[in-house]
Scaffold this motif. Structure first.
Motif, PDB file in Angstrom:
ATOM      1  N   LEU A 118      38.641  54.071  45.012  1.00 58.88           N
ATOM      2  CA  LEU A 118      38.952  54.082  43.591  1.00 58.88           C
ATOM      3  C   LEU A 118      40.250  53.328  43.315  1.00 58.88           C
ATOM      4  N   PHE A 119      41.246  53.527  44.186  1.00 60.44           N
ATOM      5  CA  PHE A 119      42.517  52.818  44.020  1.00 60.44           C
ATOM      6  C   PHE A 119      42.302  51.306  44.105  1.00 60.44           C
ATOM      7  N   LEU A 120      41.499  50.864  45.079  1.00 60.49           N
ATOM      8  CA  LEU A 120      41.217  49.434  45.227  1.00 60.49           C
ATOM      9  C   LEU A 120      40.375  48.916  44.059  1.00 60.49           C
ATOM     10  N   ALA A 121      39.473  49.761  43.550  1.00 56.79           N
ATOM     11  CA  ALA A 121      38.686  49.360  42.385  1.00 56.79           C
ATOM     12  C   ALA A 121      39.597  49.134  41.179  1.00 56.79           C
ATOM     13  N   GLY A 122      40.639  49.966  41.065  1.00 53.19           N
ATOM     14  CA  GLY A 122      41.603  49.784  39.986  1.00 53.19           C
ATOM     15  C   GLY A 122      42.323  48.448  40.101  1.00 53.19           C
ATOM     16  N   ILE A 123      42.714  48.090  41.338  1.00 51.92           N
ATOM     17  CA  ILE A 123      43.367  46.796  41.556  1.00 51.92           C
ATOM     18  C   ILE A 123      42.400  45.654  41.246  1.00 51.92           C
ATOM     19  N   GLY A 124      41.158  45.800  41.707  1.00 52.48           N
ATOM     20  CA  GLY A 124      40.155  44.775  41.419  1.00 52.48           C
ATOM     21  C   GLY A 124      39.920  44.614  39.923  1.00 52.48           C
ATOM     22  N   GLY A 125      39.930  45.728  39.204  1.00 52.40           N
ATOM     23  CA  GLY A 125      39.777  45.671  37.757  1.00 52.40           C
ATOM     24  C   GLY A 125      40.932  44.938  37.104  1.00 52.40           C
ATOM     25  N   GLU A 126      42.135  45.130  37.618  1.00 52.91           N
ATOM     26  CA  GLU A 126      43.295  44.433  37.061  1.00 52.91           C
ATOM     27  C   GLU A 126      43.199  42.927  37.309  1.00 52.91           C
ATOM     28  N   VAL A 127      42.680  42.540  38.469  1.00 52.84           N
ATOM     29  CA  VAL A 127      42.480  41.110  38.749  1.00 52.84           C
ATOM     30  C   VAL A 127      41.479  40.523  37.759  1.00 52.84           C
ATOM     31  N   ALA A 128      40.395  41.267  37.498  1.00 51.28           N
ATOM     32  CA  ALA A 128      39.399  40.806  36.533  1.00 51.28           C
ATOM     33  C   ALA A 128      40.020  40.664  35.145  1.00 51.28           C
ATOM     34  N   ILE A 129      40.903  41.587  34.793  1.00 47.92           N
ATOM     35  CA  ILE A 129      41.591  41.519  33.503  1.00 47.92           C
ATOM     36  C   ILE A 129      42.421  40.249  33.411  1.00 47.92           C
ATOM     37  N   LEU A 130      43.137  39.918  34.480  1.00 53.74           N
ATOM     38  CA  LEU A 130      43.991  38.735  34.478  1.00 53.74           C
ATOM     39  C   LEU A 130      43.176  37.462  34.237  1.00 53.74           C
ATOM     40  N   ILE A 131      42.021  37.381  34.880  1.00 57.40           N
ATOM     41  CA  ILE A 131      41.160  36.201  34.693  1.00 57.40           C
ATOM     42  C   ILE A 131      40.670  36.134  33.252  1.00 57.40           C
ATOM     43  N   ALA A 132      40.238  37.274  32.728  1.00 60.35           N
ATOM     44  CA  ALA A 132      39.764  37.305  31.341  1.00 60.35           C
ATOM     45  C   ALA A 132      40.899  37.001  30.367  1.00 60.35           C
TER      46      ALA A 132
END
Length: 242
Positions: A57-71
């Motif tokens: 879940l912690f890594l999913a949160g980081i992955g979500g933040e990366v996706a946010i940055l791209i968007a």
């Protein structure tokens, strides 16, 4: 790729709105929901136990933040060209402010990754005592939170300008634009409240009001882009002249 060619088209607006909604959904997940599941205020030991127990879940949160940055990068570029005809200088300033926010958010990921390393007792810092790892990890999480206070200042500038561009464009409801500008103060007040005046309960209440306004305005703008799109150019000119 033709959707990117005409910033005044409905397809371009819908694409911009889609990125905006993407940011909202992933922002709720990564910035609000995941930390609420893992972080225990004032208890570093419990926080790192949660991180280790729910590492995915912690890594999913980081992955979500990366996706946010791209968007965010895509949304910034799309918004810049959409509102450049209204004011090239202001549209550019709004884009710079939002990209500055993205830079701060990207830097925050280093502290999240460092906190994960410190949470693992057999990791690279195995020679550190548990107390040392907890103290350092707590520092990293605190610096991550400080990053939020910083990027909110840049986002305040972005929204204040973008709101006026929306209001002046004649292609979108003026109310949404003015609400974005007014509500943007909420992000600045939130940083001030959490960083300098955490004991000021009244400031927290005022902040919540402004954040409520800007949230409704941003979501409303995104939905307008996706569902309605901009007014035709001829109508927009009449509205702007009125």
């Amino acid at each position: 790729m033709h959707l990117f060619n005409d910033p005044r088209s409905r397809g371009y607006a819908r694409l911009t709105g889609a990125f905006y909604l993407f940011i909202a959904v992933f922002g709720f997940f990564s910035i609000l929901w995941v930390p609420a599941q893992l972080l225990v205020p004032g208890d570093a030991a419990a926080t790192f136990e949660n991180i280790l127990a729910r590492r995915g879940l912690f890594l999913a949160g980081i992955g979500g933040e990366v996706a946010i940055l791209i968007a965010e990068i895509m949304a910034t570029a799309l918004l810049y060209f959409m509102f450049k005809p209204v004011s090239a200088a202001l549209s550019f300033a709004a884009a710079l402010a939002r990209l500055s926010m993205v830079g701060v958010m990207a830097a925050m990921l280093f502290f999240s990754a460092g906190a994960l390393v410190l949470a693992e007792p057999g990791g690279a810092l195995a020679s550190f005592s548990e107390a040392q790892r907890l103290d350092l990890g707590n520092l990293f999480l605190g610096m991550h939170d400080a990053g939020v206070w910083i990027w909110q200042v840049f986002f305040t500038v972005h929204l204040a300008i973008l709101g006026q561009l929306v209001a002046r464009s004649g292609r979108f409801p003026r109310l949404l634009g003015h609400a974005m500008t007014l509500g943007s103060v909420g992000y600045l007040l939130d940083s001030l409240h959490k960083f300098a005046l955490p004991e000021a309960a009244g400031l927290g209440t005022v902040t919540a009001v402004f954040l409520g306004i800007v949230t409704l305005a941003e979501v409303g703008f995104a939905l307008w882009l996706v569902i309605r799109g901009p007014r035709p150019a001829s109508t927009a000119m009449t509205q702007a002249a009125a």
